[in-house]
Write a protein that holds these residues in place. Structure first.
Motif, PDB file in Angstrom:
ATOM      1  N   THR A  27       7.048   6.329  -2.976  1.00 31.45           N
ATOM      2  CA  THR A  27       7.378   4.714  -3.232  1.00 31.45           C
ATOM      3  C   THR A  27       7.133   4.220  -2.224  1.00 31.45           C
ATOM      4  OG1 THR A  27       8.635   5.073  -5.604  1.00 31.45           O
ATOM      5  CG2 THR A  27       9.144   3.632  -4.109  1.00 31.45           C
ATOM      6  N   VAL A  28       7.979   4.755  -1.094  1.00 32.45           N
ATOM      7  CA  VAL A  28       7.396   3.491   0.313  1.00 32.45           C
ATOM      8  C   VAL A  28       6.379   3.845   1.133  1.00 32.45           C
ATOM      9  CG1 VAL A  28       7.880   4.568   3.071  1.00 32.45           C
ATOM     10  CG2 VAL A  28      10.496   4.952   1.425  1.00 32.45           C
TER      11      VAL A  28
ATOM     12  N   GLY B 148      -1.265   7.638  -9.203  1.00 36.11           N
ATOM     13  CA  GLY B 148       0.272   8.508  -8.218  1.00 36.11           C
ATOM     14  C   GLY B 148      -0.627   8.380  -6.962  1.00 36.11           C
ATOM     15  N   GLY B 149      -1.396   9.151  -7.232  1.00 38.93           N
ATOM     16  CA  GLY B 149      -2.122   9.522  -4.887  1.00 38.93           C
ATOM     17  C   GLY B 149      -1.535  10.907  -5.483  1.00 38.93           C
ATOM     18  N   PRO B 150      -1.496  11.346  -3.750  1.00 38.60           N
ATOM     19  CA  PRO B 150      -1.186  12.762  -3.367  1.00 38.60           C
ATOM     20  C   PRO B 150      -0.025  13.417  -3.425  1.00 38.60           C
ATOM     21  CG  PRO B 150      -1.812  11.356  -1.656  1.00 38.60           C
ATOM     22  CD  PRO B 150      -2.161  10.185  -3.197  1.00 38.60           C
ATOM     23  N   VAL B 151       0.761  11.932  -3.707  1.00 38.91           N
ATOM     24  CA  VAL B 151       2.310  12.939  -3.896  1.00 38.91           C
ATOM     25  C   VAL B 151       2.226  13.144  -5.279  1.00 38.91           C
ATOM     26  CG1 VAL B 151       5.208  11.404  -3.779  1.00 38.91           C
ATOM     27  CG2 VAL B 151       3.053  11.129  -2.255  1.00 38.91           C
TER      28      VAL B 151
ATOM     29  N   ALA C  62       1.557  -2.159  -0.671  1.00 38.24           N
ATOM     30  CA  ALA C  62       1.419  -3.268  -1.641  1.00 38.24           C
ATOM     31  C   ALA C  62       1.462  -4.522  -0.917  1.00 38.24           C
ATOM     32  CB  ALA C  62       2.652  -3.095  -2.835  1.00 38.24           C
ATOM     33  N   PHE C  63       2.556  -4.575   0.305  1.00 42.01           N
ATOM     34  CA  PHE C  63       2.657  -5.362   0.996  1.00 42.01           C
ATOM     35  C   PHE C  63       1.411  -6.157   2.043  1.00 42.01           C
ATOM     36  CE2 PHE C  63       7.142  -4.685   0.226  1.00 42.01           C
ATOM     37  CZ  PHE C  63       7.761  -6.115  -0.495  1.00 42.01           C
TER      38      PHE C  63
ATOM     39  N   GLY D  31       1.709  -3.058  -7.503  1.00 40.43           N
ATOM     40  CA  GLY D  31       1.549  -2.069  -6.623  1.00 40.43           C
ATOM     41  C   GLY D  31       2.935  -1.613  -6.039  1.00 40.43           C
ATOM     42  N   ILE D  32       3.786  -2.528  -7.006  1.00 42.04           N
ATOM     43  CA  ILE D  32       5.161  -2.214  -6.287  1.00 42.04           C
ATOM     44  C   ILE D  32       5.482  -0.897  -8.023  1.00 42.04           C
ATOM     45  CG2 ILE D  32       7.859  -3.036  -7.850  1.00 42.04           C
ATOM     46  CD1 ILE D  32       7.603  -5.200  -5.474  1.00 42.04           C
ATOM     47  N   TRP D  33       4.950  -1.196  -9.072  1.00 45.48           N
ATOM     48  CA  TRP D  33       5.058  -0.335 -10.159  1.00 45.48           C
ATOM     49  C   TRP D  33       4.653   1.354 -10.184  1.00 45.48           C
ATOM     50  CZ3 TRP D  33       2.107   2.079 -13.527  1.00 45.48           C
ATOM     51  CH2 TRP D  33       0.394   2.224 -13.261  1.00 45.48           C
ATOM     52  N   VAL D  34       3.124   0.632  -9.403  1.00 48.74           N
ATOM     53  CA  VAL D  34       2.439   2.681  -9.074  1.00 48.74           C
ATOM     54  C   VAL D  34       2.983   3.617  -8.233  1.00 48.74           C
ATOM     55  CG1 VAL D  34       0.511   3.044  -8.004  1.00 48.74           C
ATOM     56  CG2 VAL D  34       0.681   1.398  -9.541  1.00 48.74           C
ATOM     57  N   ALA D  35       3.940   2.186  -6.922  1.00 49.91           N
ATOM     58  CA  ALA D  35       4.607   2.728  -6.331  1.00 49.91           C
ATOM     59  C   ALA D  35       6.158   3.358  -7.011  1.00 49.91           C
ATOM     60  CB  ALA D  35       5.093   1.867  -4.767  1.00 49.91           C
ATOM     61  N   LEU D  36       6.792   3.009  -7.509  1.00 50.56           N
ATOM     62  CA  LEU D  36       7.651   3.500  -8.424  1.00 50.56           C
ATOM     63  C   LEU D  36       7.586   4.913  -9.251  1.00 50.56           C
ATOM     64  CD1 LEU D  36       9.969   0.189  -9.201  1.00 50.56           C
ATOM     65  CD2 LEU D  36      10.430   1.542  -7.073  1.00 50.56           C
TER      66      LEU D  36
END
Length: 235
Positions: free
Chosen positions: A137-138, A17-20, A144-145, A163-168
């Motif tokens: 997510t943003v 998920g990263g720092p967030v 991802a893009f 990339g999208i599911w990781v962002a969500l």
């Protein structure tokens, strides 16, 4: 199974998920600690449970003064303290209603302030957690893009989907933190409101009984007692 094996899914989730998500995990720990402290405080101080105070007022109204004090027992809640102040004024024959109400208001304000301590922190966490999740997510979608653009003609749909599911994931984490905290805040606020209503109604009931007793004992106090009742009912 070692302790490291137990923590591995958590660390993997935080890395994914990263720092967030890591920040949301910190907020969840803080929220859990505050919730435990508030629940313990509300239980020990019987917030929103005016049963003893109500019993004391009923006994006092029937002239059973000693039993009324026994019903209060060890005074811990704000409503019990307010009723105790009103009972003491009744025993002392205090007729200055304004002074008694001022003392009750002072004690109630101090206790209610203590009950509200930490509530703003919980409310802030409940509001900011979904925003942090959306922010993550943003950022994930941007990343991802960017990878999709760098791939050029060799576009791999799995790369974009991953990339999208990781962002969500960050949005889901933010909602997972915010929803239970919001429910707990609503519950605690309802208990505080119940305690506030109990303070106002029960203390006013004792003062009203005292005013009625003074009027019965002294017919000349009829006018004063009438005003007394009107103010008590207004509260």
């Amino acid at each position: 199974m070692s302790f490291a094996d137990i923590l591995r899914p958590v660390t993997d989730f935080l890395e994914l998920g990263g720092p967030v998500v890591a920040l949301l995990a910190v907020l969840s720990v803080v929220a859990l600690a505050v919730v435990i402290l508030k629940l313990a405080q509300f239980w020990l101080e019987r917030v929103g449970r005016p049963g003893r105070a109500e019993a004391a007022v009923r006994l006092w109204g029937h002239g059973r003064h000693r039993e009324a004090w026994q019903a209060l027992g060890d005074i811990r809640s704000a409503s019990e303290e307010a009723v105790a102040i009103a009972l003491q004024a009744g025993e002392a024959g205090t007729v200055d209603k304004a002074l008694v109400e001022e003392e009750i208001a002072r004690a109630a304000t101090r206790r209610l302030h203590g009950f509200n301590r930490g509530m703003k922190a919980l409310d802030a966490i409940a509001q900011i957690a979904p925003l942090l999740g959306l922010f993550g997510t943003v950022l994930g979608m941007i990343e991802a893009f960017q990878k999709l653009q760098e791939a050029g003609n060799a576009v791999d749909p799995s790369l974009l989907a991953g990339g999208i599911w990781v962002a969500l994931l960050t949005t889901a984490a933010g909602l997972a933190v915010a929803m239970p905290v919001s429910l707990v805040v609503t519950f605690l606020e309802s208990r505080i409101e119940d305690e506030k209503v109990a303070i106002e109604t029960l203390a006013s009931a004792v003062l009203l009984q005292q005013a009625r007793g003074a009027r019965a004992a002294d017919p000349l106090a009829d006018t004063e007692a009438g005003g007394f009742e009107r103010v008590a009912n207004a509260h």
